[in-house]
Write a protein that holds these residues in place. Structure first.
Motif: not given
Length: 234
Positions: A197-198, A200-203, A219, A222
């Motif tokens: 999940q991280l 997928d959000q660029g982390y 979702q 963050l």
């Protein structure tokens, strides 16, 4: 010198004794104050009272005690900021007293909270029946946070002729860049899922995330430590 040593020991004893007193009294006895606000008010009031009415207490001694107390509070705040594990012990942690509409009696007993006190706290939130509550959380300051059942929310689903939906409680998965594995396990989630999940959000790493909140069927929310798009003021 012996007088200052005696005051030092007495202040340390008072600090420790009053801290454990707030734990014994329970959260609802403190009401809006946090435990350390409560302690500080008692001690500082006593110190000022001594300065005004105790003829044997000189200005130097009172100043020493005030400075010592201030240093103790400052070190306490620093420790809770720097070492996360001390936060729960020093500041306490929220407790769920109503879970999916059911009273958690063990939690109420541990927090010295009876049904009349709970009803009073709920009425402060404009809740006049426990039947309306899906989740209720006793905060560290003695207040109650309430999440109503879907049918009792404003505007209610009944008024809008909309089918009621299941209510889910938000769960913190990352705090200050650290994964809360107990919360992951409680929600039957894995570290691999969280890392995906991280990504997928660029982390790349959990250390980049200040706060991560999980709500089922939504979702992952963050918050980063800094705004990665702006390294300086424009």
């Amino acid at each position: 010198m012996n007088d200052y040593l005696s005051m030092f020991l007495e202040t340390l004893f008072g600090f420790t004794a009053l801290f454990f007193l707030t734990k014994i009294l329970g959260k609802t006895q403190i009401n809006q104050l946090t435990p350390f606000d409560f302690i500080s008010a008692l001690i500082l009031g006593e110190l000022v009272g001594n300065a005004l009415f105790d003829k044997e207490a000189g200005i130097g001694k009172i100043a020493f005690a005030i400075v010592l107390w201030g240093v103790l509070l400052y070190l306490t705040e620093i420790s809770t900021q720097k070492w996360k594990r001390t936060r729960v012990f020093m500041e306490g942690s929220p407790d769920i007293v109503i879970y999916k509409g059911k009273l958690i009696r063990d939690t109420m007993k541990k927090s010295k909270l009876d049904i009349n006190q709970l009803q009073h706290l709920l009425r402060e939130k404009d809740v006049f029946s426990i039947q309306e509550v899906e989740y209720a959380i006793l905060e560290t300051n003695g207040k109650v946070s309430v999440l109503k059942k879907a049918a009792s929310q404003t505007p209610t689903k009944q008024d809008l002729k909309v089918a009621s939906q299941e209510v889910h409680l938000a769960t913190t998965l990352i705090n200050d860049g650290e994964i809360l594995y107990d919360n992951l396990q409680e929600k039957n989630l894995t570290e691999e899922w969280l890392l995906e999940q991280l990504h997928d959000q660029g982390y790349i790493r959990p250390a980049e995330v200040f706060y991560a909140e999980y709500i089922r069927d939504k979702q992952l929310f963050l918050l980063p430590f800094t705004n990665r798009n702006h390294s300086k003021f424009e």
